[in-house]
Design a protein around this motif. Sequence first.
Motif, mmCIF file in Angstrom:
data_model
loop_
_atom_site.group_PDB
_atom_site.id
_atom_site.type_symbol
_atom_site.label_atom_id
_atom_site.label_comp_id
_atom_site.label_asym_id
_atom_site.label_seq_id
_atom_site.Cartn_x
_atom_site.Cartn_y
_atom_site.Cartn_z
ATOM 1 N N ALA A 114 3.050 12.925 7.437
ATOM 2 C CA ALA A 114 3.319 13.752 8.072
ATOM 3 C C ALA A 114 5.095 15.143 6.830
ATOM 4 O O ALA A 114 4.499 16.293 5.870
ATOM 5 C CB ALA A 114 4.335 13.611 8.642
ATOM 6 N N ALA A 115 5.499 13.526 5.942
ATOM 7 C CA ALA A 115 5.774 14.221 4.264
ATOM 8 C C ALA A 115 5.171 15.063 3.409
ATOM 9 O O ALA A 115 5.735 15.677 2.420
ATOM 10 C CB ALA A 115 6.969 14.060 4.886
ATOM 11 N N ALA A 116 4.209 13.582 3.041
ATOM 12 C CA ALA A 116 3.490 13.907 2.263
ATOM 13 C C ALA A 116 2.586 15.243 2.036
ATOM 14 O O ALA A 116 2.148 16.085 1.494
ATOM 15 C CB ALA A 116 2.255 12.811 2.044
ATOM 16 N N ARG A 117 1.860 15.189 3.627
ATOM 17 C CA ARG A 117 1.173 16.849 4.049
ATOM 18 C C ARG A 117 2.087 17.916 4.349
ATOM 19 O O ARG A 117 1.174 18.816 3.627
ATOM 20 C CB ARG A 117 0.570 16.856 5.598
ATOM 21 C CG ARG A 117 -0.648 15.341 5.985
ATOM 22 C CD ARG A 117 -0.993 15.832 7.389
ATOM 23 N NE ARG A 117 0.069 15.341 8.472
ATOM 24 C CZ ARG A 117 0.327 14.740 8.526
ATOM 25 N NH1 ARG A 117 -0.508 12.843 7.811
ATOM 26 N NH2 ARG A 117 0.668 14.116 9.546
ATOM 27 N N SER A 136 12.202 12.687 -0.602
ATOM 28 C CA SER A 136 11.874 12.411 0.551
ATOM 29 C C SER A 136 11.432 11.418 0.854
ATOM 30 O O SER A 136 11.366 10.855 1.995
ATOM 31 C CB SER A 136 11.479 13.922 0.953
ATOM 32 O OG SER A 136 12.275 15.567 0.696
ATOM 33 N N LEU A 137 10.204 10.991 0.015
ATOM 34 C CA LEU A 137 9.280 9.966 0.548
ATOM 35 C C LEU A 137 10.284 8.774 -0.127
ATOM 36 O O LEU A 137 9.849 8.150 0.475
ATOM 37 C CB LEU A 137 7.979 10.139 0.393
ATOM 38 C CG LEU A 137 6.716 11.170 0.410
ATOM 39 C CD1 LEU A 137 7.217 12.889 0.181
ATOM 40 C CD2 LEU A 137 5.355 10.279 0.220
ATOM 41 N N ASP A 138 10.412 9.261 -1.051
ATOM 42 C CA ASP A 138 10.605 7.699 -1.644
ATOM 43 C C ASP A 138 12.058 6.823 -0.755
ATOM 44 O O ASP A 138 12.135 6.416 -0.265
ATOM 45 C CB ASP A 138 11.899 7.932 -2.643
ATOM 46 C CG ASP A 138 10.940 7.973 -4.302
ATOM 47 O OD1 ASP A 138 9.897 7.510 -4.248
ATOM 48 O OD2 ASP A 138 11.478 8.621 -4.837
ATOM 49 N N ILE A 146 0.655 -1.001 0.006
ATOM 50 C CA ILE A 146 -0.331 0.113 -0.381
ATOM 51 C C ILE A 146 0.600 0.959 0.014
ATOM 52 O O ILE A 146 0.657 1.767 -0.724
ATOM 53 C CB ILE A 146 -1.025 -0.135 1.026
ATOM 54 C CG1 ILE A 146 -1.610 -1.566 1.124
ATOM 55 C CG2 ILE A 146 -1.540 1.046 1.028
ATOM 56 C CD1 ILE A 146 -2.786 -1.084 2.358
ATOM 57 N N VAL A 147 1.815 0.859 0.544
ATOM 58 C CA VAL A 147 2.848 2.570 0.870
ATOM 59 C C VAL A 147 3.464 2.958 -0.264
ATOM 60 O O VAL A 147 3.527 3.836 -1.069
ATOM 61 C CB VAL A 147 3.833 2.593 1.831
ATOM 62 C CG1 VAL A 147 4.789 3.372 2.249
ATOM 63 C CG2 VAL A 147 2.864 2.193 3.585
ATOM 64 N N SER A 148 4.062 1.576 -1.410
ATOM 65 C CA SER A 148 4.423 2.067 -2.414
ATOM 66 C C SER A 148 3.626 2.766 -3.189
ATOM 67 O O SER A 148 4.047 3.099 -3.949
ATOM 68 C CB SER A 148 5.087 0.270 -2.769
ATOM 69 O OG SER A 148 5.469 0.282 -4.370
ATOM 70 N N VAL A 149 2.401 2.199 -3.582
ATOM 71 C CA VAL A 149 1.533 2.226 -3.608
ATOM 72 C C VAL A 149 1.152 3.530 -4.018
ATOM 73 O O VAL A 149 1.487 5.286 -5.014
ATOM 74 C CB VAL A 149 0.671 1.887 -4.680
ATOM 75 C CG1 VAL A 149 -1.020 2.482 -5.292
ATOM 76 C CG2 VAL A 149 0.057 0.371 -4.190
ATOM 77 N N ALA A 150 0.958 4.229 -2.618
ATOM 78 C CA ALA A 150 0.731 5.923 -2.029
ATOM 79 C C ALA A 150 1.957 6.247 -2.668
ATOM 80 O O ALA A 150 2.021 7.411 -2.923
ATOM 81 C CB ALA A 150 1.122 5.542 -0.716
ATOM 82 N N VAL A 151 3.094 6.247 -2.384
ATOM 83 C CA VAL A 151 4.004 6.907 -3.106
ATOM 84 C C VAL A 151 4.770 6.639 -4.265
ATOM 85 O O VAL A 151 4.744 8.553 -4.997
ATOM 86 C CB VAL A 151 5.767 6.547 -2.362
ATOM 87 C CG1 VAL A 151 7.231 6.807 -2.757
ATOM 88 C CG2 VAL A 151 5.405 6.452 -0.967
ATOM 89 N N GLU A 152 4.309 6.327 -5.207
ATOM 90 C CA GLU A 152 4.741 6.412 -6.379
ATOM 91 C C GLU A 152 3.326 7.210 -6.600
ATOM 92 O O GLU A 152 3.567 8.130 -8.100
ATOM 93 C CB GLU A 152 4.323 5.127 -6.984
ATOM 94 C CG GLU A 152 4.181 4.542 -8.922
ATOM 95 C CD GLU A 152 4.686 3.660 -9.074
ATOM 96 O OE1 GLU A 152 4.956 3.588 -10.462
ATOM 97 O OE2 GLU A 152 5.332 2.864 -8.687
ATOM 98 N N GLU A 153 1.763 7.678 -6.146
ATOM 99 C CA GLU A 153 0.679 8.406 -6.920
ATOM 100 C C GLU A 153 1.402 9.550 -6.776
ATOM 101 O O GLU A 153 1.252 10.318 -7.409
ATOM 102 C CB GLU A 153 -0.552 7.801 -5.758
ATOM 103 C CG GLU A 153 -0.713 6.685 -6.643
ATOM 104 C CD GLU A 153 -1.626 7.200 -8.156
ATOM 105 O OE1 GLU A 153 -2.670 8.122 -8.510
ATOM 106 O OE2 GLU A 153 -0.546 6.953 -9.438
ATOM 107 N N ARG A 175 13.735 3.224 3.968
ATOM 108 C CA ARG A 175 13.294 2.933 5.259
ATOM 109 C C ARG A 175 12.681 1.830 6.348
ATOM 110 O O ARG A 175 12.637 1.341 6.352
ATOM 111 C CB ARG A 175 14.056 4.223 6.376
ATOM 112 C CG ARG A 175 15.286 5.084 6.130
ATOM 113 C CD ARG A 175 15.298 6.216 6.259
ATOM 114 N NE ARG A 175 15.169 6.306 7.318
ATOM 115 C CZ ARG A 175 14.976 7.352 8.486
ATOM 116 N NH1 ARG A 175 13.985 8.257 8.062
ATOM 117 N NH2 ARG A 175 14.749 7.182 9.763
ATOM 118 N N PHE A 176 11.385 2.462 5.820
ATOM 119 C CA PHE A 176 9.812 2.033 6.075
ATOM 120 C C PHE A 176 9.916 -0.140 5.706
ATOM 121 O O PHE A 176 10.139 -0.774 7.018
ATOM 122 C CB PHE A 176 8.847 2.382 5.395
ATOM 123 C CG PHE A 176 7.656 1.995 6.019
ATOM 124 C CD1 PHE A 176 7.522 1.758 7.094
ATOM 125 C CD2 PHE A 176 7.096 1.345 4.839
ATOM 126 C CE1 PHE A 176 5.937 1.152 7.699
ATOM 127 C CE2 PHE A 176 5.802 0.491 5.244
ATOM 128 C CZ PHE A 176 4.719 0.541 7.171
#
Length: 317
Positions: free
Chosen positions: A93-96, A103-105, A35-42, A110-111
Amino acid sequence: MRITTVLNRLTLLGALCATAPAAAQEHPARRVANIVSVAVEEYGKAVDAQGRLISAQEYQEANDFLADARKATERLSGDNAAAARALLDSVAAAARAKRPPASLDSLQQRFAAILGNEAKLELPNQPLDLAQGKATYQQTCASCHGAAGLGDGTAGAKLNLHPSAIGTTSHMKGVTPALMYRVISVGISGTPMVGFSGALTSTQRWNLVAYINSMRATHAQQLEGEGLFTQRCASCHRVVGASDGTLARSLTKLPPEIGTVAWQVERSDDQIAAVVRDGIVGSAMPPSRDLSDAQVANVVAYIRSLPMKERNSAALA
């Protein structure tokens, strides 16, 4: 409807859930990581490198996925669960704050590292079977997306959101096989698209991804791509996309094994096409700028066929 861009651009089997049996989801760590991978790609499509918003809709979609991931982390257990939740909070928080996508990548990597091996993308452990992928598509996808993936299935006409044309290059050229697999696995909250990690085995999901990839080119186009690949690439990669062609043996650095799922999985058609067209600076990979866009696309289609080279003739026929 929420996250329509994901359904249309990522073309991920929007109404497949109608025929899916209820089943348990995959390992919580892998589910969260997907889920996080999809979120970061979006997110990378919503915010540019300077942190400027370029798509409000995709930005909302990324945040929705992160919210879903945060709920899913409550099922995590073990010594690293608390640290994983804290790091995911940092991603959100970085996304907001609309931090640059890089940075999110970094935070996502790390996640995934905190979650460990269970969070790694589950690659196929046997040759891809295009015939099985076709059978799965016909059974679970064609009624909405159409037999040829043009979004014209009879059941899809009843949906509020028109099914996407997953058999076309325009919808799929920027989508990696990994992203397709992840969304098929976890689904999209708030839409008809449910996760299929419980209904389909990992092998079945990868075969389905492979078949959807094959729909973007005809057999004749793949054959032209094979001819161009043989003329221009086989001396290093052989016709099966290995790294031990005759010319490769004299190179200082061996070429990658481009015929494997492991090499292709995180690369979209657009990315592979760019390498075919422009080559790789500082390597033995030359450009092929004399090829037309159609010819480059056919080479890419042939490269996509390499992981199931020995098994795809029956399905394509």
